[in-house]
Design a protein around this motif. Structure first.
Motif, PDB file in Angstrom:
ATOM      1  N   LEU A 147       0.821  -1.209   0.000  1.00 39.56           N
ATOM      2  CA  LEU A 147       0.000   0.000   0.000  1.00 39.56           C
ATOM      3  C   LEU A 147       0.854   1.258   0.000  1.00 39.56           C
ATOM      4  O   LEU A 147       0.574   2.224  -0.696  1.00 39.56           O
ATOM      5  CB  LEU A 147      -0.925   0.009   1.222  1.00 39.56           C
ATOM      6  N   TYR A 148       1.913   1.204   0.815  1.00 33.50           N
ATOM      7  CA  TYR A 148       2.829   2.350   0.815  1.00 33.50           C
ATOM      8  C   TYR A 148       4.209   1.854   1.196  1.00 33.50           C
ATOM      9  O   TYR A 148       4.366   0.747   1.715  1.00 33.50           O
ATOM     10  CB  TYR A 148       2.333   3.439   1.771  1.00 33.50           C
TER      11      TYR A 148
ATOM     12  N   PRO B  85      -3.619   8.154  -2.344  1.00 32.59           N
ATOM     13  CA  PRO B  85      -3.765   8.430  -3.778  1.00 32.59           C
ATOM     14  C   PRO B  85      -5.238   8.512  -4.200  1.00 32.59           C
ATOM     15  O   PRO B  85      -5.585   9.235  -5.130  1.00 32.59           O
ATOM     16  CB  PRO B  85      -3.090   7.228  -4.441  1.00 32.59           C
ATOM     17  N   LYS B  86      -6.085   7.775  -3.474  1.00 33.71           N
ATOM     18  CA  LYS B  86      -7.510   7.798  -3.784  1.00 33.71           C
ATOM     19  C   LYS B  86      -8.102   9.188  -3.513  1.00 33.71           C
ATOM     20  O   LYS B  86      -8.963   9.670  -4.250  1.00 33.71           O
ATOM     21  CB  LYS B  86      -8.217   6.755  -2.919  1.00 33.71           C
ATOM     22  N   THR B  87      -7.627   9.816  -2.439  1.00 37.05           N
ATOM     23  CA  THR B  87      -8.088  11.167  -2.121  1.00 37.05           C
ATOM     24  C   THR B  87      -7.690  12.139  -3.235  1.00 37.05           C
ATOM     25  O   THR B  87      -8.487  12.982  -3.659  1.00 37.05           O
ATOM     26  CB  THR B  87      -7.447  11.663  -0.795  1.00 37.05           C
ATOM     27  N   VAL B  88      -6.450  12.012  -3.694  1.00 38.44           N
ATOM     28  CA  VAL B  88      -5.964  12.912  -4.744  1.00 38.44           C
ATOM     29  C   VAL B  88      -6.811  12.748  -6.006  1.00 38.44           C
ATOM     30  O   VAL B  88      -7.220  13.724  -6.638  1.00 38.44           O
ATOM     31  CB  VAL B  88      -4.469  12.644  -5.060  1.00 38.44           C
TER      32      VAL B  88
ATOM     33  N   GLY C   4      -4.342   9.011  -9.164  1.00 43.92           N
ATOM     34  CA  GLY C   4      -3.998   9.931  -8.083  1.00 43.92           C
ATOM     35  C   GLY C   4      -2.579  10.437  -8.222  1.00 43.92           C
ATOM     36  O   GLY C   4      -1.904  10.759  -7.249  1.00 43.92           O
ATOM     37  N   CYS C   5      -2.129  10.513  -9.467  1.00 44.24           N
ATOM     38  CA  CYS C   5      -0.737  10.912  -9.744  1.00 44.24           C
ATOM     39  C   CYS C   5      -0.513  12.371  -9.439  1.00 44.24           C
ATOM     40  O   CYS C   5      -1.303  13.207  -9.847  1.00 44.24           O
ATOM     41  CB  CYS C   5      -0.470  10.755 -11.229  1.00 44.24           C
TER      42      CYS C   5
ATOM     43  N   MET D 256      -3.893  -0.467  -5.165  1.00 46.84           N
ATOM     44  CA  MET D 256      -4.153  -1.175  -3.915  1.00 46.84           C
ATOM     45  C   MET D 256      -5.053  -0.371  -2.984  1.00 46.84           C
ATOM     46  O   MET D 256      -5.953  -0.916  -2.356  1.00 46.84           O
ATOM     47  CB  MET D 256      -2.832  -1.532  -3.237  1.00 46.84           C
ATOM     48  N   TRP D 257      -4.830   0.920  -2.935  1.00 47.01           N
ATOM     49  CA  TRP D 257      -5.705   1.765  -2.108  1.00 47.01           C
ATOM     50  C   TRP D 257      -7.115   1.786  -2.672  1.00 47.01           C
ATOM     51  O   TRP D 257      -8.104   1.752  -1.952  1.00 47.01           O
ATOM     52  CB  TRP D 257      -5.163   3.191  -2.021  1.00 47.01           C
ATOM     53  N   ASN D 258      -7.191   1.814  -3.983  1.00 43.14           N
ATOM     54  CA  ASN D 258      -8.474   1.931  -4.648  1.00 43.14           C
ATOM     55  C   ASN D 258      -9.353   0.701  -4.413  1.00 43.14           C
ATOM     56  O   ASN D 258     -10.570   0.790  -4.405  1.00 43.14           O
ATOM     57  CB  ASN D 258      -8.246   2.146  -6.151  1.00 43.14           C
TER      58      ASN D 258
END
Ligand SMILES: Cc1cc2nc3c(=O)[nH]c(=O)nc-3n(C[C@H](O)[C@H](O)[C@H](O)COP(=O)(O)OP(=O)(O)OC[C@H]3O[C@@H](n4cnc5c(N)ncnc54)[C@H](O)[C@@H]3O)c2cc1C
Lengths: 461, 82
Positions: A321-322, A398-401, A410-411, A355-357
């Motif tokens: 995830l990170y 990244p999902k928030t971005v 989420g780049c 993975m976050w998504n």
């Protein structure tokens, strides 16, 4: 339906869209900025939590220049936007460092400090480092015709020590590379100059100070801005865009379009299939912790720490995830003469969007909490005194971005393909912002300015 | 229109573009670019401002005429009179 039409429509009210809008409105273009979110700022926006004002992104403004210096990117953009230098209220960094397992290099806005740190830690590399700096200073990174050259290759022609090499690349990659473990040499030069030769500062009041100035200037010049106005489609006839269709179905006619949505995102608005190689992979989590005291009251002198556990710096999308093995630790109001009430630190880790998504809701929250705990652990290695002084925590992924800026994956640094002249295969549709190739807050504004100048004010000459 | 008036109008434009710059010590016979750190973006703005404020068009091949204050005045005075 009444005809809604403009000389130019700008997609996105981030730094690049706002700056482009100002330039166009300044010279009597009827211009409208369309923004999907309810406020401006894009990747560098702001929000409130429990009465505290927080910035989304801002670690530091790169490209610091003292008042009177008109030649660098900062001086240029202030002039082009007619914003007096003093209104940014810039406070310089105290000091930053690249901190690897067994070696640490300090740097400030004075290059001499970094040079002496290189000399102390890598005596045999001093001359090489100076030659590299000279090469960078002489390089014209702004030439629209520069082709991709691997920065790793160029730099390794100068710097022989692998550790020093990794340490130089660490801040430059994580503050601006859309490529994994390497970057285009022109981009490297832009970032190296902006971080090591010019340096970090912070506008007093954070990113709001800049955004307020941009928005005010744009409106004062008669520009129109519409929030909650997501463009769903760019309508094309032949080789020409004739307007945009909003999510609501509303059609807006326009002669020209500048899009800051991104390369693949703009392609999607044209209804086209994305080339997967054009989608960037680099995304991040960021933990934000508010402290009841300011870092200077703890005696902390660091502004930003680029931390890496090993001797090799792995800048790539992690398969977890990170990535805990490296981080940027930023004390985002620990600058000289800071006037904030609270302290704040931010910990940025590389992360995997997919993975976050895929996490479901409860799990997502749990994992966010782990990111935060890890952030606290990481900061403790450097500054143990912060423990127990936290007022407020927040984490974005990244999902928030993606949710707030619509950037694929989420780049933050966009596509690895940069369109330096901003042109697309549609005659009157141009890119500005991150995927034109200038990034960061200063870079994005400069990108908006130069694309507005080139394609609208000068008519593409 | 007097050349002194033309000079003033040009100076107004330049001081709006070079915001934090003091024009008092300007040498009219020397290059504006060197004295005021102007670049091509700034010259674009001088041209754009001439058009916006005074409806004067400067074709790109004439940009070199804007090199010094004196050459600006000489080149632009007839255009201001039209
Ligand atoms: C966590 C984080 C930390 C950062 N830290 C720093 C830093 O310390 N210093 C620094 O210089 N830079 C930093 N950056 C980078 C900087 O924020 C960006 O490089 C810059 O803001 C990019 O601006 P832009 O205008 O190109 O793009 P964006 O800000 O992404 O603007 C694009 C805008 O378009 C809107 N949009 C997209 N699609 C549509 C559509 N279809 N219709 C309508 N609107 C649309 C989006 O909502 C967005 O507002 C950071 C970024 C992040 C995420």
């Amino acid at each position: 339906m009444s005809d809604d039409s403009f000389d130019c429509v700008i997609i996105g009210a981030g730094m690049s869209g706002l700056a482009a809008g100002i330039r166009l409105a300044m010279y009597n273009n009827k211009v409208c900025i369309l923004e999907s979110h309810s406020i401006e700022g894009g990747l560098n926006s702001y929000y409130q939590r429990k009465g505290f004002k927080l910035d989304v992104g801002l670690h530091a403004l790169t490209n610091f220049a003292p008042k009177g210096n008109k030649k660098g990117p900062l001086g240029k953009l202030l002039k082009q936007l007619r914003i007096p230098y003093d209104l940014f209220h810039l406070k310089q960094q105290i000091q930053s460092r690249v901190a690897f397992a067994d070696c640490s290099l300090k740097f400030t806005n004075e290059l001499d400090i970094l040079i002496s740190e290189v000399e102390e830690n890598f005596p045999s590399e001093k001359e090489n480092f100076l030659r590299l700096v000279k090469h960078i200073q002489d390089f014209n990174e702004l030439d629209y015709d520069n082709k991709y050259i691997s920065a790793k290759e160029v730099v390794s022609n100068f710097i022989k020590d692998p550790l020093l090499n990794e340490m130089i690349f660490c801040p430059v990659l994580i503050y601006g590379s859309a490529w994994e473990n390497d970057m285009d040499f022109s981009q490297f030069v832009i970032m190296f100059k902006s971080i090591f030769l010019e340096g970090f500062s912070r506008p007093q009041g954070g990113v709001r100070t800049i955004l307020n100035l941009l928005l005010e200037r744009f409106k004062e010049l008669g520009g129109e801005i519409r929030f909650r106005s997501a463009v769903e489609e760019i309508k094309v006839e032949g080789n020409k865009a004739i307007g945009v269709i909003l999510k609501s179905g509303h059609f807006i006619r326009t002669n020209k379009i500048l899009s800051s949505a991104g390369l693949v995102e703009t392609q999607s608005l044209l209804g086209r299939e994305n080339n997967p190689e054009h989608v960037g992979k680099m995304a991040f989590t960021e933990s934000i912790v508010l402290l009841d005291k300011k870092p200077c009251e703890f005696g902390v002198e660091d502004t930003i720490i680029f931390y890496n556990q090993g001797t090799k710096y792995n800048y790539s999308c992690p398969s977890t995830l990170y990535d805990k093995s490296s981080a940027v630790l930023c004390l985002s109001n620990n600058f000289l003469e800071d006037d904030e009430q609270q302290g704040i630190y931010r910990v940025t880790n590389m992360a995997n969007f997919e993975m976050w998504n895929q996490l479901e809701r409860a799990h997502y929250r749990e994992e966010k909490n782990k990111v935060l705990l890890n952030a606290k652990d990481t900061i403790k290695r450097f500054i143990p005194l912060f423990e127990g002084k936290e007022l407020l925590n927040d984490v974005f992924t990244p999902k928030t971005v993606k949710r707030f800026t619509r950037h694929e994956n989420g780049c933050v640094y966009g596509s690895p393909v940069k369109i330096k002249n901003g042109k697309t295969d549609i005659d009157n549709l141009f890119l500005c912002g991150t995927d034109q190739g200038f990034l960061g807050v200063v870079g994005a504004m400069l990108s908006g300015i130069s694309m507005a100048n080139l394609h609208v004010l000068m008519g593409g000459r | 229109m007097q050349t002194s008036e033309v000079r003033e109008k040009i100076a107004d434009i330049i001081s709006d573009i070079a915001l934090d710059e003091d024009l008092a010590g300007l040498d009219d016979s020397q290059s504006l670019r060197d004295q005021l750190d102007l670049d091509s973006m700034d010259f674009l703005d001088i041209v754009m401002e001439l058009k916006k404020r005074h409806k004067i068009e400067v074709p790109q091949e004439d940009y070199p005429q804007l090199a010094t204050m004196n050459s600006c005045v000489e080149y632009l005075t007839p255009k201001f009179m039209q």
